[in-house]
Design a protein around this motif. Structure first.
Motif, PDB file in Angstrom:
ATOM      1  N   SER A 138       0.918  -1.317  -0.128  1.00 50.41           N
ATOM      2  CA  SER A 138       0.076   0.023  -0.104  1.00 50.41           C
ATOM      3  C   SER A 138       0.964   1.325  -0.203  1.00 50.41           C
ATOM      4  N   VAL A 139       2.033   1.115   0.301  1.00 50.69           N
ATOM      5  CA  VAL A 139       3.068   2.390   0.389  1.00 50.69           C
ATOM      6  C   VAL A 139       3.759   2.522  -1.151  1.00 50.69           C
ATOM      7  N   GLN A 173      -0.052  10.106   4.972  1.00 50.90           N
ATOM      8  CA  GLN A 173      -0.608   8.846   4.339  1.00 50.90           C
ATOM      9  C   GLN A 173       0.378   7.594   4.593  1.00 50.90           C
ATOM     10  N   GLN A 231      -0.260   4.205   6.295  1.00 47.84           N
ATOM     11  CA  GLN A 231      -0.047   2.918   5.416  1.00 47.84           C
ATOM     12  C   GLN A 231       0.567   2.017   6.235  1.00 47.84           C
ATOM     13  N   ARG A 265      -1.208   0.922   9.329  1.00 49.06           N
ATOM     14  CA  ARG A 265      -2.443   0.132   8.954  1.00 49.06           C
ATOM     15  C   ARG A 265      -2.142  -1.437   8.839  1.00 49.06           C
TER      16      ARG A 265
END
Length: 259
Positions: free
Chosen positions: A67-68, A248, A252, A255
């Protein structure tokens, strides 16, 4: 007090995938050497361990959550570290509560090192934390944001609370700005290989800027290098888009570890 460990546009290359974690000690030793050079009388140097967007794109380190994005990895200087239990400590937060790292097991810990009198990079990192908390949404309850004080001359609980209020960090329910007796702080700095140079109360604090991501089992997983730029006046800043990207990216990584 202005923090002098900061920032610029050049950076040492990130290690190749698979070697990033093993090189953490060497990477942070670079910062310790830089601090010594600055305090020895050299001109204040602007260096970070990341590459600005638009600079050379490095190979993606293995193990980074999908996701990164590559751009965020490059921006944050994000690298995996050897999976090992994070050095433990017990300190006091901005509300006067004793808190041990082990008490945070079961949650992701985003651990940083800050100066409560910093007017340079720390306020920028603080905004990134607030943004990351908001980006986490429902998963925010599974993440703790913590910082260890690096200013031995301003180590009172009241200093931690004043800074936390000023930077709106108290809007994060899981925020802890930790301090304690200087010998205890030094043990934590050493445990996380944070170089701190503070020759006098009126001198610039020079310290390693690093963000550790600790998983719910209490193990170190990733490290990132906060950054900023400087205007001709010397004031530090980071474009709003990059602050948002940092927030963000922090969210991420947290998360991914929380799931």
């Amino acid at each position: 007090m202005r923090e002098a460990d900061t920032v610029g546009t050049a950076a040492p290359a990130r290690p190749a995938p698979g070697s990033a974690g093993a090189s953490r000690r060497g990477w942070l030793t670079f910062w310790a050497s830089l601090a010594a050079i600055i305090l020895a009388g050299a001109a204040v140097l602007a260096v970070v361990a990341v590459t600005h967007p638009g600079g050379p794109q490095l190979a993606r380190p293995s193990g980074i959550p999908a996701s990164v994005s590559d751009a965020q990895i490059n921006l944050m200087g994000l690298s995996p570290v050897p999976v090992r239990v994070a050095p433990g400590f017990t300190l006091t937060d901005q509300d006067g509560r004793a808190l041990s790292l082990s008490a945070l097991r079961g949650k992701v810990v985003v651990l940083e090192f800050m100066d409560p009198h910093c007017t340079d990079i720390c306020p920028i990192v603080s905004q990134e934390n607030v943004d990351a908390y908001r980006d986490l949404g429902a998963l925010a309850a599974k993440v703790v944001f913590a910082a260890v004080n690096v200013n031995q001359y301003h180590a009172a609980v009241a200093d931690m609370l004043a800074y936390s209020r000023e930077q709106r960090l108290i809007t994060i329910p899981g925020w802890h700005f930790l301090t304690g007796p200087v010998p205890d702080l030094r043990k934590v700095w050493d445990g996380y290989e944070i170089a701190v140079q503070a020759p006098s109360p009126d001198a610039d604090i020079v310290h390693t800027s690093a963000v550790y991501f600790i998983d719910p089992a209490g193990r170190e997983r990733f490290i990132a290098a906060p950054m900023a730029d400087h205007a001709s006046s010397g004031a530090s800043y980071l474009p709003a888009g990059q602050i948002a990207a940092w927030g963000q990216g922090i969210a991420q990584v947290a998360r991914a570890l929380a799931r």
